[in-house]
Design an enzyme around this catalytic site. Structure first.
Site, mmCIF file in Angstrom:
data_model
loop_
_atom_site.group_PDB
_atom_site.id
_atom_site.type_symbol
_atom_site.label_atom_id
_atom_site.label_comp_id
_atom_site.label_asym_id
_atom_site.label_seq_id
_atom_site.Cartn_x
_atom_site.Cartn_y
_atom_site.Cartn_z
ATOM 1 N N ASP A 297 59.127 -20.339 5.840
ATOM 2 C CA ASP A 297 59.764 -19.337 6.676
ATOM 3 C C ASP A 297 61.240 -19.273 6.265
ATOM 4 O OD1 ASP A 297 60.260 -17.344 8.473
ATOM 5 O OD2 ASP A 297 59.308 -18.331 10.176
HETATM 6 C C1 NOJ Z 1 61.391 -15.380 10.275
HETATM 7 C C2 NOJ Z 1 60.112 -15.232 11.035
HETATM 8 O O1 NOJ Z 1 59.781 -16.431 11.681
HETATM 9 C C3 NOJ Z 1 58.950 -14.816 10.170
HETATM 10 O O2 NOJ Z 1 57.839 -14.587 10.962
HETATM 11 C C4 NOJ Z 1 59.310 -13.623 9.360
HETATM 12 O O3 NOJ Z 1 58.217 -13.177 8.609
HETATM 13 C C5 NOJ Z 1 60.481 -13.988 8.463
HETATM 14 N N1 NOJ Z 1 61.609 -14.332 9.304
HETATM 15 C C6 NOJ Z 1 60.874 -12.863 7.523
HETATM 16 O O4 NOJ Z 1 61.453 -11.842 8.198
#
Ligand code: NOJ
Length: 764
Positions: A297
């Site tokens: 993430d």
């Molecule tokens: C953080 C989020 O937790 C995740 O779900 C998301 O896909 C990413 N950012 C990218 O934006």
């Protein structure tokens, strides 16, 4: 690029020869897989260690951000790295032309010309927005859910994107956590079915088609159990919950051939998910044999330093790579550390090779090597984005997502003429909030508001008054929303309008930016002065239809007791106002059912339908020593699976032939459902089981089947269900799936509290 094609062509001939030589020993699928592996291997053999690590590196684009922006990574560096082949993927680059620009550099200017995979959070639509995922889950309509994801893929792919960071399949029992809006609720069975439908919708039957995109099951794992519902928090849960509640939708995603996984911000039992090799190596890539890739993430690799799990970036890179995080989203540690670490022997090159193969495999499957610009067609972009057919489908999905929570005086459906309607609440006129918080590719203020939707019904008089604000201050994607309004100046006007009305429709709840990532709450009431306004209006007119807008279950005990009609309308996306108007005017009979329990108050959380019985479940002696609270009932405000219709349904002939079955039997059950009311309608028939005695205690109810069925007035249908090993078993504390002989109960009905039950015994 040409060079690669040449080498790959030679490999193909060799492989095909090998395959045919084996005289039909392998199926076509086997042959295809073999060819794919050959392509991947031959490309890998051409790559330097720098280029390999480059494939494991993902950068954010140049404008939109969906996380805290790191200090590194200016545009110049990104262009430079594109040319050097040091970027495998970019996220948040969108638009056919923009994607073509970066793809062109990767393909035409880097040594090997490996195309980029372009990721984006296509969460509930791209430009045309469907309801937020939790709302869609309330439809229990797998066909509609698949179609919604399909349309999202069509629009996103037309805009250059070939990979979505969806579906989020995290099960959660805590509505304080803002991201429950992004999932399918609290139940692993429903959550698994919805995960599969969404993956099918995104990926279609042919991933190499220009309008399908790779899906991503996220966040692996247990993010939905963040302690106290606080975002990015610690998670400490036991084996039974992990295997029986958290894992099933992820496992279902692997079985549905999801191409990628994203790990999570949380730690699990002391080890951050990103550096957790039990999760990523042992379970995902080991036990489940997943052969796609795992992306971290946003910055979650460096965040292991804050967790106190890695000393520095170098150590974070070692931990993440070894644990099976194949691609680094925005931590900048793989690109800065991994080559050196491999050369020093701290990370084995085989780890890198495995990660790169996984990433290349998906790129080949997407057909990016055949045509890296297939998603960059301007004509396609123009024709598909915001297409009217997509809006029609979004409207259909929005209506299906609405849940009628209460209609005790049959205020709904509204009469179509001759009534004076007062419409009250800031959200009623809001065309921005219904888009929710995941909507980067959509235009601000592009939703149909409830006011606009209701204005289309001209037979009644309609007067709109705001009453109070739901949100003031900045509502930009990454900013906080201020909900502390103290301004009552518009109460008076709203109250006097309500006084004169036959029916008052009040649209209250959370602004779209009050749920989603980074938006945990400790109070689940109506924010700001909305509760006060509701009570003031109630004093002058009791004929209130409360239309809730929210991204999570709310604790609205006063409203549930006093307001005669409550409609759960979530944030329904682009077509919100039309959907709400059609439902409240009776042109659409609601059939949604809650995918998540509504608590009476925050103190009951976590509250969920599949709880354990405890050793003291009942107040037999009317004394204090049983499992309860002194100040609130044990029951929720609205249970999982609850949802009303304008018609009524009756269940009869619950049929279970035998009372004893063997473990290998398929147990067949059926029940008749009759529409006994005055409207055609749809019912979600739900089946629950209870394993009465087990080595590991089992919940009081577990959903194991459901069917959405349409019934005309007076019509009866027989609904059939099967139970078998798969649905009657569970995971023990070693993570092994077991089925145990003994007594079971089975319940069928229109919610998780149905009283219709039968009993059977399972023998070896
Ligand atoms: C953080 C989020 O937790 C995740 O779900 C998301 O896909 C990413 N950012 C990218 O934006």
């Amino acid at each position: 690029m040409k060079h690669i094609k040449h080498i790959i062509a030679i490999c193909l001939i060799i492989v095909l020869y090998g395959c045919f030589d084996k005289k039909n020993n392998s199926s076509m699928i086997g042959i295809k897989e073999q060819i794919l592996e050959e392509k991947v291997d031959s490309l890998l053999s051409l790559m330097t260690i720098e280029e390999k690590v480059g494939q494991m590196n993902q950068y954010n684009g140049f404008w939109d951000v969906t996380g805290p922006a790191p200090e590194e990574g200016n545009a110049e560096l990104k262009y430079e790295h594109l040319k050097m082949g040091y970027i495998g993927s970019m996220l948040n680059v969108r638009g056919a032309e923009e994607v073509r620009k970066v793809q062109k550099i990767a393909v035409e200017e880097s040594r090997l010309g490996i195309p980029l995979i372009i990721g984006f959070d296509v969460i509930h639509g791209y430009k045309t927005l469907s309801p937020i995922p939790l709302a869609e889950a309330a439809s229990w309509d797998l066909t509609a859910l698949e179609k919604s994801a399909r349309i999202a893929a069509i629009e996103a792919s037309a805009s250059g994107i070939n990979w979505t960071f969806a579906p989020m399949v995290d099960i959660s029992r805590d509505p304080r956590w803002g991201r429950v809006m992004e999932g399918a609720g609290e139940d692993p069975f429903l959550g698994s079915a919805i995960a599969v439908a969404r993956i099918k919708g995104f990926q279609g039957d042919d991933l190499s088609a220009p309008n399908t995109i790779a899906a991503c099951a996220k966040h692996f794992a247990a993010y939905g159990f963040s302690e106290a519902g606080k975002e990015y928090n610690t998670v400490d849960i036991g084996t039974s919950t992990l295997h029986n509640i958290v894992f099933p939708p992820f496992k279902a995603a692997v079985d549905a051939d999801v191409k990628t996984f994203m790990n999570a911000f949380n730690e699990l039992n002391g080890v951050p998910a990103t550096g957790n090799s039990y999760l990523q190596r042992d379970i995902l890539k080991g036990k489940w044999d997943f052969n796609g890739f795992v992306v971290s993430d946003w910055a979650s690799i460096t965040e292991m330093i804050h967790w106190g799990h890695a000393k520095n970036k170098k150590e974070a890179a070692i931990l993440a790579a070894n644990a099976g995080s194949d691609m680094d989203m925005e931590s900048y540690v793989y690109i800065n550390e991994l080559v050196r670490l491999v050369k020093e022997g701290a990370v084995k090159e085989s780890i890198i090779d495995d990660a790169v193969k996984r990433i290349l495999r998906v790129k080949f499957e997407l057909g990016l090597f055949d045509d890296p610009y297939k998603y960059c067609n301007l004509e396609n972009e123009k024709n598909n984005i915001g297409n009217p057919a997509h809006r029609a489908a979004a409207l259909d999905m929005a209506k299906k997502s609405i849940v009628l929570l209460k209609n005790s005086t049959q205020l709904l459906p509204l009469k179509k003429e001759g009534q004076k309607i007062a419409l009250i609440g800031a959200l009623a006129a809001d065309s921005n909030s219904p888009l929710g918080s995941w909507r980067i590719a959509s235009d601000n203020n592009s939703a149909i508001s409830v006011l606009e939707g209701m204005k289309k019904y001209t037979g009644n008089s309609l007067t709109y008054k705001k009453g109070t604000d739901v949100s003031i201050g900045n509502t930009e994607f990454i900013k906080h929303v201020n909900i502390n309004t103290t301004d009552r100046s518009e109460f008076k006007d709203a109250i006097s309008t309500a006084k004169k009305a036959d029916v008052v429709v009040m649209v209250l709840g959370e602004h779209g930016f009050q749920s989603g990532e980074g938006r945990s709450r400790t109070k689940l009431d109506l924010p700001g002065l909305q509760q006060e306004l509701l009570e003031e209006i109630y004093k002058v007119n009791k004929n209130i239809v409360l239309v809730l807008n929210n991204g999570r279950p709310l604790a609205i005990e006063w409203a549930a007791e006093n307001i005669p009609t409550i409609v759960e309308a979530w944030q329904l996306g682009t077509e919100t106002g039309n959907a709400v108007a059609q439902v409240i005017y009776g042109d659409y009979n609601p059939s949604g059912k809650l995918p998540m329990t509504f608590p009476r108050n925050v103190g009951q959380i976590p509250i969920y339908y599949n709880y354990k019985n405890t050793g003291r479940p009942i107040d037999k002696d009317n004394n204090v020593f049983w499992s309860h609270y002194l100040d609130v009932k044990n029951t929720p405000l609205y249970p999982f699976g609850h949802g009303l219709s304008y018609t009524t349904f009756e269940y009869s002939n619950f049929n279970l032939k035998e009372s004893i079955y063997s473990i290998n039997d398929t147990i067949k059950l059926s029940i008749d459902v009759t529409n006994t009311g005055n409207y055609d309608g749809k019912e979600v028939v739900q089946l629950y089981i209870r394993d009465l005695v087990a080595s590991i205690t089992r919940p009081v109810r577990e959903l194991k089947g459901f069917e959405l069925t349409a019934l005309k007035i007076g019509e009866t249908k027989t609904i059939h269900f099967n139970l078998n090993k798969e649905t009657l078993g569970y995971y023990n504390n070693n993570g092994d799936f077991v089925i145990e002989p003994g007594d079971y109960k089975v319940f069928i009905g229109g919610s998780s509290t149905t009283k219709l039950e039968r009993k059977f015994t399972l023998i070896n």
